[in-house]
Design an enzyme around this catalytic site. Structure first.
Site, PDB file in Angstrom:
ATOM      1  N   LYS A  22      40.380  27.366  27.169  1.00 29.16           N
ATOM      2  CA  LYS A  22      40.737  28.774  27.437  1.00 29.16           C
ATOM      3  C   LYS A  22      41.852  28.900  28.472  1.00 29.16           C
ATOM      4  CE  LYS A  22      38.264  31.512  30.441  1.00 29.16           C
ATOM      5  NZ  LYS A  22      39.060  32.322  31.367  1.00 29.16           N
ATOM      6  N   ASN A  23      41.659  28.255  29.628  1.00 34.46           N
ATOM      7  CA  ASN A  23      42.588  28.507  30.730  1.00 34.46           C
ATOM      8  C   ASN A  23      43.955  27.860  30.530  1.00 34.46           C
ATOM      9  OD1 ASN A  23      40.757  30.172  31.904  1.00 34.46           O
ATOM     10  ND2 ASN A  23      39.968  28.649  33.351  1.00 34.46           N
ATOM     11  N   CYS A 117      36.933  38.111  35.962  1.00 31.56           N
ATOM     12  CA  CYS A 117      35.587  38.038  36.543  1.00 31.56           C
ATOM     13  C   CYS A 117      35.613  38.468  38.007  1.00 31.56           C
ATOM     14  CB  CYS A 117      35.052  36.604  36.434  1.00 31.56           C
ATOM     15  SG  CYS A 117      34.745  36.105  34.739  1.00 31.56           S
ATOM     16  N   ARG A 122      40.302  38.554  44.949  1.00 32.03           N
ATOM     17  CA  ARG A 122      41.086  37.536  44.230  1.00 32.03           C
ATOM     18  C   ARG A 122      42.569  37.812  44.520  1.00 32.03           C
ATOM     19  NH1 ARG A 122      38.719  36.223  38.258  1.00 32.03           N
ATOM     20  NH2 ARG A 122      40.146  34.468  38.520  1.00 32.03           N
ATOM     21  N   PRO A 123      43.035  37.381  45.696  1.00 28.19           N
ATOM     22  CA  PRO A 123      44.403  37.715  46.108  1.00 28.19           C
ATOM     23  C   PRO A 123      45.467  37.052  45.231  1.00 28.19           C
ATOM     24  CG  PRO A 123      43.420  36.162  47.660  1.00 28.19           C
ATOM     25  CD  PRO A 123      42.346  36.528  46.682  1.00 28.19           C
ATOM     26  N   ILE A 124      46.655  37.663  45.218  1.00 27.92           N
ATOM     27  CA  ILE A 124      47.789  37.054  44.496  1.00 27.92           C
ATOM     28  C   ILE A 124      48.975  36.841  45.440  1.00 27.92           C
ATOM     29  CG2 ILE A 124      47.168  37.921  42.187  1.00 27.92           C
ATOM     30  CD1 ILE A 124      49.533  39.993  42.724  1.00 27.92           C
ATOM     31  N   ASP A 125      48.680  36.807  46.756  1.00 24.32           N
ATOM     32  CA  ASP A 125      49.761  36.652  47.740  1.00 24.32           C
ATOM     33  C   ASP A 125      50.587  35.387  47.500  1.00 24.32           C
ATOM     34  OD1 ASP A 125      47.190  35.485  48.572  1.00 24.32           O
ATOM     35  OD2 ASP A 125      48.337  34.680  50.244  1.00 24.32           O
ATOM     36  N   ASP A 309      34.069  26.468  37.958  1.00 33.09           N
ATOM     37  CA  ASP A 309      33.688  27.112  36.690  1.00 33.09           C
ATOM     38  C   ASP A 309      32.455  26.470  36.056  1.00 33.09           C
ATOM     39  OD1 ASP A 309      35.765  28.820  37.083  1.00 33.09           O
ATOM     40  OD2 ASP A 309      37.150  27.800  35.725  1.00 33.09           O
ATOM     41  N   ARG A 402      34.145  35.996  25.969  1.00 32.74           N
ATOM     42  CA  ARG A 402      35.520  35.941  26.479  1.00 32.74           C
ATOM     43  C   ARG A 402      36.000  34.491  26.533  1.00 32.74           C
ATOM     44  NH1 ARG A 402      36.317  37.956  32.091  1.00 32.74           N
ATOM     45  NH2 ARG A 402      38.161  36.739  31.637  1.00 32.74           N
TER      46      ARG A 402
HETATM   47  N1  EPU Z   1      44.065  32.307  46.202  1.00 29.74           N
HETATM   48  C1  EPU Z   1      44.706  32.924  47.241  1.00 29.74           C
HETATM   49  N2  EPU Z   1      45.913  33.521  47.005  1.00 29.74           N
HETATM   50  C2  EPU Z   1      46.495  33.509  45.775  1.00 29.74           C
HETATM   51  C3  EPU Z   1      45.837  32.876  44.714  1.00 29.74           C
HETATM   52  C4  EPU Z   1      44.612  32.281  44.962  1.00 29.74           C
HETATM   53  O1  EPU Z   1      44.213  32.949  48.369  1.00 29.74           O
HETATM   54  O2  EPU Z   1      47.593  34.058  45.635  1.00 29.74           O
HETATM   55  C5  EPU Z   1      42.767  31.657  46.446  1.00 29.74           C
HETATM   56  C6  EPU Z   1      41.630  32.350  45.699  1.00 29.74           C
HETATM   57  O3  EPU Z   1      41.113  33.439  46.430  1.00 29.74           O
HETATM   58  C7  EPU Z   1      40.638  31.235  45.502  1.00 29.74           C
HETATM   59  C8  EPU Z   1      41.527  29.995  45.361  1.00 29.74           C
HETATM   60  O4  EPU Z   1      42.799  30.361  45.890  1.00 29.74           O
HETATM   61  O5  EPU Z   1      39.856  31.109  46.650  1.00 29.74           O
HETATM   62  C9  EPU Z   1      41.713  29.499  43.933  1.00 29.74           C
HETATM   63  O6  EPU Z   1      42.197  30.560  43.112  1.00 29.74           O
HETATM   64  P1  EPU Z   1      43.092  30.255  41.837  1.00 29.74           P
HETATM   65  O7  EPU Z   1      44.371  30.989  41.985  1.00 29.74           O
HETATM   66  O8  EPU Z   1      43.134  28.804  41.608  1.00 29.74           O
HETATM   67  O9  EPU Z   1      42.245  30.960  40.679  1.00 29.74           O
HETATM   68  P2  EPU Z   1      42.806  31.730  39.421  1.00 29.74           P
HETATM   69  O10 EPU Z   1      44.089  31.172  38.987  1.00 29.74           O
HETATM   70  O11 EPU Z   1      42.703  33.198  39.657  1.00 29.74           O
HETATM   71  C10 EPU Z   1      41.756  30.116  37.668  1.00 29.74           C
HETATM   72  C11 EPU Z   1      40.825  30.237  36.500  1.00 29.74           C
HETATM   73  C12 EPU Z   1      39.410  30.506  36.989  1.00 29.74           C
HETATM   74  C13 EPU Z   1      38.989  29.398  37.958  1.00 29.74           C
HETATM   75  C14 EPU Z   1      40.010  29.228  39.082  1.00 29.74           C
HETATM   76  C15 EPU Z   1      39.728  28.045  39.973  1.00 29.74           C
HETATM   77  C16 EPU Z   1      42.250  31.109  34.776  1.00 29.74           C
HETATM   78  C17 EPU Z   1      42.615  32.239  33.895  1.00 29.74           C
HETATM   79  N3  EPU Z   1      41.271  31.324  35.652  1.00 29.74           N
HETATM   80  O12 EPU Z   1      41.697  31.365  38.356  1.00 29.74           O
HETATM   81  O13 EPU Z   1      38.604  30.442  35.815  1.00 29.74           O
HETATM   82  O14 EPU Z   1      37.740  29.724  38.532  1.00 29.74           O
HETATM   83  O15 EPU Z   1      41.325  29.046  38.517  1.00 29.74           O
HETATM   84  O16 EPU Z   1      39.676  26.876  39.236  1.00 29.74           O
HETATM   85  O17 EPU Z   1      42.808  30.034  34.668  1.00 29.74           O
HETATM   86  C18 EPU Z   1      36.785  30.952  34.424  1.00 29.74           C
HETATM   87  O18 EPU Z   1      37.358  30.359  33.506  1.00 29.74           O
HETATM   88  O19 EPU Z   1      35.585  31.324  34.351  1.00 29.74           O
HETATM   89  C19 EPU Z   1      37.522  31.272  35.658  1.00 29.74           C
HETATM   90  C20 EPU Z   1      37.150  32.199  36.496  1.00 29.74           C
END
Ligand code: EPU
Length: 422
Positions: A22-23, A117, A122-125, A309, A402
Site C-alpha cells: 500500500k504505502n 489514520c 501528524r505534522p508536515i513541517d 504499523d 483501506r
Molecule cells: N514527523 C514530523 N514532521 C513531519 C513528518 C513527520 O515530526 O513533517 C514525525 C511524525 O509525527 C512521526 C514520525 O515523524 O512521529 C514519522 O512520521 P512519517 O512522516 O514517517 O509518517 P507518514 O509518512 O505520515 C507513513 C505511513 C504510515 C506509517 C509511518 C511510519 C504512508 C501513507 N503512511 O506515514 O502508515 O505509520 O509512515 O512508518 O506511507 C499505515 O499504513 O497504517 C500507516 C499509518
C-alpha cells in the site's frame, strides 16, 4: 454501516499470497504526475486507498485506464496543477504526495489538507522544510498545503530531516528529481517503500542513488519518460498474517514476500515462541503457532526496526502471552486507541503516558462487539476475533479495507469463519 462477523477459535492453515505494498503503491501513483508520459503500474493492491488515489489523479488530468484488478495505465501528459477535490484528499494521508509531484513538475502545488489514520498530531513541517530548501515558498493551513517555486526551476539543495520521515523523504525526492543540480537528503527514511518509489523514478529516467540508506543523493534531470513498474509485496500485510498464524495456533505459508523486509517481525515472533521459517528462495515465510507464547518487550522504530504499523497486531499476541510485556511506540505518540476495544474482549492492558502500554499477559480473548478505530487497529481486532471462541462483530470495517486487499477472502481460504454484512 458495514460490519464483519468472525466466528473465532479456528487455527488458520494453508497459504496466503501477499499483495502489493500500500504505502509504496500510493507514492508511485502520485509520482506518475512527474513523468508527463504513459506509465503502467502493476501489482497494485486492490484497496480503497488505491482507488481514491486514482480518482484524485483523474481530477488533476491524469488519464487512468484500469487494465485489471492489479494494474493500471496512467497517462499524465495533460496533467495540471489544479486543486483536487477536498472530499477525496481528506480520505487518506498519502494524497499529500501530490504536493511534491505537482511542485516538481509544474513549480506549483495546491492540495487540500490530507486525512488518514488518527494518531494525534501528524505534522508536515519537515515536508515544508524540504520544499523551502529546494527554492519554494511552502505554507500550510488547516485546509490547504500550497507550494510555489520562487524561480523558474527548483534548485538542488542539502536537506537534513529532524526525524526520518517516510512522507517527508518521498515528497522531497519527488520535488527534487526535476530540480536543477544535486540534492542530498540526510536522515532520510530507509523503509522499503522509499526504495520502491526510487526504483520507479529511476526507471523513468531519474538519477537517484543510495535509497534504503539515511543519505539519498539525487542529480536533477531535465525530463522523465514512461515505464512499466511492479510494486513490491506489502510487508505489513504479510506481518499481519504471520501474527494471525501464531495467535490462532495454526500454520500459514505467507507467500510472495521479501523475507528480509520481515526480519524484525520474524525475530520477535521466534523470541515469543512461534516457529518461523524464512524461505528466501521461494519468497515466503512459514509461521506456526507452537501453543506457547512468551511475553516480550517490543519497541517500534523506523525501518529496519520493528514497524509501528505492526504495533496493534503484535499487541494481540502480547495479551495472550505468558508473563508481562511492555510495548513502546517511538514513532507515533498516540497509537493506542485500540486498547479500549481489546479490553472489551478481555485484554488486560494499561496505557502509560503517551506511547507505552503494559500487558499483564495470559488473556483468553472473549468474543465481543468492537470497532476498527483505524486501519492497523482494525487488523488487530480481526486477529483477536479469529482467536476468541464465538462471534465477534467488528464495526467500521471500511478502515481495514483501506489497506488490506481482499482480507475476508484470503482469511476464508485458510479456514477462518469471517463474513461481511451490511
Ligand atoms: N514527523 C514530523 N514532521 C513531519 C513528518 C513527520 O515530526 O513533517 C514525525 C511524525 O509525527 C512521526 C514520525 O515523524 O512521529 C514519522 O512520521 P512519517 O512522516 O514517517 O509518517 P507518514 O509518512 O505520515 C507513513 C505511513 C504510515 C506509517 C509511518 C511510519 C504512508 C501513507 N503512511 O506515514 O502508515 O505509520 O509512515 O512508518 O506511507 C499505515 O499504513 O497504517 C500507516 C499509518
Amino acid at each position: 454501516m458495514e460490519k464483519v462477523i468472525i466466528d473465532g477459535g479456528v487455527a488458520l492453515e494453508g497459504s496466503i499470497s501477499v499483495s502489493g505494498m500500500k504505502n509504496a503503491a500510493v507514492a508511485v501513483l502520485f509520482a506518475s504526475v512527474l513523468v508527463g508520459d504513459v506509465c503502467t503500474i502493476e501489482n497494485l493492491p486492490d484497496i480503497s486507498d488505491v482507488n481514491i488515489s486514482l480518482q484524485i489523479l483523474e481530477s488533476v488530468g491524469v488519464k487512468v485506464e484500469r487494465l485489471d484488478a492489479t494494474s493500471v495505465r496512467l497517462d499524465s501528459t495533460n496533467a495540471c496543477d489544479t486543486m483536487p477535490p477536498q472530499e477525496l484528499v481528506k480520505k487518506m494521508r498519502a494524497s499529500y504526495y501530490l504536493v511534491g509531484a505537482s511542485l516538481g513538475r509544474f513549480g506549483h502545488a495546491a492540495v487540500p489538507y490530507p486525512g488518514g489514520c488518527d494518531f494525534g498530531k501528524r505534522p508536515i513541517d519537515q515536508h515544508l522544510k524540504a520544499f523551502h530548501a529546494l527554492g519554494a515558498v511552502a505554507t500550510e493551513t488547516p485546509e490547504l498545503i500550497e507550494a510555489t517555486a520562487t524561480g523558474k526551476r527548483l534548485k538542488g539543495a542539502n536537506i537534513l530531516f529532524d526525524c526520518p520521515t517516510v512522507g517527508g523523504t518521498m515528497n522531497a525526492i519527488m520535488a527534487a528529481v526535476l530540480a536543477e543540480g544535486s540534492t542530498i537528503i540526510e536522515n532520510a527514511a530507509r523503509e522499503p517503500h522509499v526504495i520502491d518509489l526510487v526504483n520507479f523514478l529511476n526507471l523513468c529516467g531519474a538519477n537517484i542513488s543510495n535509497a534504503g540508506t539515511a543519505t539519498i543523493k539525487i542529480k536533477g534531470v531535465e525530463k522523465l519518460h514512461g515505464c512499466i513498474y511492479e510494486i513490491s509485496p506489502d510487508m505489513i500485510e504479510a506481518g499481519t498474517y504471520m501474527i494471525a498464524a501464531a495467535a490462532t495456533g495454526g500454520c500459514l505459508s505467507v507467500e510472495n514476500v521479501i523475507p528480509k523486509h520481515l526480519e524484525t517481525v520474524s525475530l520477535k515472533l521466534s523470541e515469543m515462541g512461534a516457529y518461523v521459517e524464512d524461505d528466501e528462495e521461494n519468497s515466503r515465510v512459514i509461521v506456526r503457532g507452537t501453543g506457547t507464547l512468551i511475553g516480550k518487550d517490543v519497541q517500534t522504530q523506523p525501518y529496519p526496526g520493528f514497524p509501528t504499523d505492526m504495533q496493534p497486531q503484535i499487541a494481540v499476541l502480547l495479551c495472550m502471552a505468558e508473563g508481562e510485556s511492555t510495548l513502546v511506540d517511538t514513532v507515533w505518540k498516540n497509537r493506542f486507541r485500540y486498547v479500549e476495544e481489546l479490553k472489551r474482549m478481555g485484554a488486560d492492558i494499561t496505557v502509560m503516558g503517551e506511547n507505552t502500554a503494559k500487558f499483564a499477559g495470559s488473556t483468553t480473548f472473549q468474543p465481543a462487539r468492537v470497532r476498527a478505530v483505524d486501519l492497523r487497529a482494525g487488523a488487530a481486532m480481526v486477529i483477536a476475533g479469529l482467536v476468541a471462541k464465538g462471534q465477534t462483530e467488528i464495526d467500521d470495517f471500511f478502515y481495514v479495507e483501506r489497506g488490506y486487499d481482499h482480507i475476508i477472502e484470503k482469511l476464508r481460504s485458510v479456514g477462518a469463519n469471517i463474513m461481511k454484512i451490511n
